[in-house]
Design a protein around this motif. Sequence first.
Motif, PDB file in Angstrom:
ATOM      1  N   ARG A  18      -2.115  55.451  33.743  1.00 27.86           N
ATOM      2  CA  ARG A  18      -2.302  54.932  35.018  1.00 27.86           C
ATOM      3  C   ARG A  18      -3.705  54.500  35.278  1.00 27.86           C
ATOM      4  O   ARG A  18      -3.616  53.136  35.945  1.00 27.86           O
ATOM      5  CB  ARG A  18      -2.204  56.092  36.121  1.00 27.86           C
ATOM      6  N   GLN A  19      -4.850  54.631  34.784  1.00 24.57           N
ATOM      7  CA  GLN A  19      -6.035  53.916  34.779  1.00 24.57           C
ATOM      8  C   GLN A  19      -5.883  52.748  34.205  1.00 24.57           C
ATOM      9  O   GLN A  19      -6.660  51.717  34.805  1.00 24.57           O
ATOM     10  CB  GLN A  19      -7.206  54.904  34.403  1.00 24.57           C
ATOM     11  N   GLN A  20      -5.486  52.471  33.229  1.00 25.58           N
ATOM     12  CA  GLN A  20      -5.511  51.309  32.339  1.00 25.58           C
ATOM     13  C   GLN A  20      -4.622  50.278  33.181  1.00 25.58           C
ATOM     14  O   GLN A  20      -4.738  49.315  33.136  1.00 25.58           O
ATOM     15  CB  GLN A  20      -4.823  51.305  30.964  1.00 25.58           C
ATOM     16  N   ALA A  72      -2.746  60.247  33.077  1.00 24.95           N
ATOM     17  CA  ALA A  72      -3.737  59.778  33.716  1.00 24.95           C
ATOM     18  C   ALA A  72      -4.394  58.420  33.090  1.00 24.95           C
ATOM     19  O   ALA A  72      -4.996  57.430  33.865  1.00 24.95           O
ATOM     20  CB  ALA A  72      -4.740  60.929  33.743  1.00 24.95           C
ATOM     21  N   GLU A  73      -4.619  58.419  31.932  1.00 23.50           N
ATOM     22  CA  GLU A  73      -5.052  57.231  31.281  1.00 23.50           C
ATOM     23  C   GLU A  73      -4.354  56.104  31.277  1.00 23.50           C
ATOM     24  O   GLU A  73      -4.765  55.151  31.379  1.00 23.50           O
ATOM     25  CB  GLU A  73      -5.477  57.581  29.787  1.00 23.50           C
TER      26      GLU A  73
END
Length: 309
Positions: free
Chosen positions: A259-261, A256-257
């Motif tokens: 993809r967020q980055q 998730a991190e």
Amino acid sequence: METAEQIKETVRQKYGAIAEQPPGGPADANGCCGPTSCCGPEIESNVPIVMAQDYQELNGYVADADLGLGCGLPTQFAQIKPGDTVVDLGSGAGNDCFVARAETGETGRVIGLDMTPRMIDRARKNAKALGFTNVEFVYGDIEEMPLPENLANVVVSNCVMNLVPDKQKAFAETFRILKPGGHFSISDIVLKGELPAGLQQDAEMYVGCVSGAIQKDAYLQLVKESGFTNIQVQKEREITLPDSVLQNYLSAEEIAEYRQQDLVTPDRGIYSVTVFAQKPLVFTDIKPKEASQAASFCDPSRPGPDCCN
């Protein structure tokens, strides 16, 4: 932290297993393009591969030699001319060699170099079945090629340099075997920005063509420092890893991190590039190998199948 020799042995074992797959069969599940790797289809949904590119429209394509292990189409960009001598680094089952042979013709010469004996054996069987007399396969290490200097007009390679621990030495060797004025076209995996540690460090992912990759700018700088000129990126495309691949290396929170980055830094990630560079007609400060080291393609002391066709 694995040593360079341990990494090479891991790669050799994985690609040796892939070489023994039946022609047309799926690549090894843990290899570069297996079902759970960075460039293979997902087992459940059988989505298209995300790293390898389709060779089928290129002249000289041989289905039995295509193991889906590449990340580009270097021979398409290599500017091979009839009569050229072409060297393919990390030649596998011979796919790029046979495509190169279609370009260089019967008056040319194509040499595949690979450090996996079982790949060499498979490639030789493919060449024999095709009746090619000007395509040969040599066992050897890209960091110390058993090839003479000033041999090749063109060097090609597909998703292999990123697997080599000492890339600087590999590019220096590529420079050495090229004739003055010769050039290379190499497809490889490079990085932009920082990747999660799980992707960078996992040995399986190294064989999967990602953790052995370096930053794009550093890659191009190595090419320049090796003495090459006229350096060009002929093609670049982003590689998007599906969650089913990432979950082998990252937790759900890390994915998730990650993809967020991607949303915050869109230019960060994994990229396939095809790089062109030339060896100058006049050059200095490059020391050739001793003649005793480069005099023969065939070194009976090296492991692997019979070294000459």
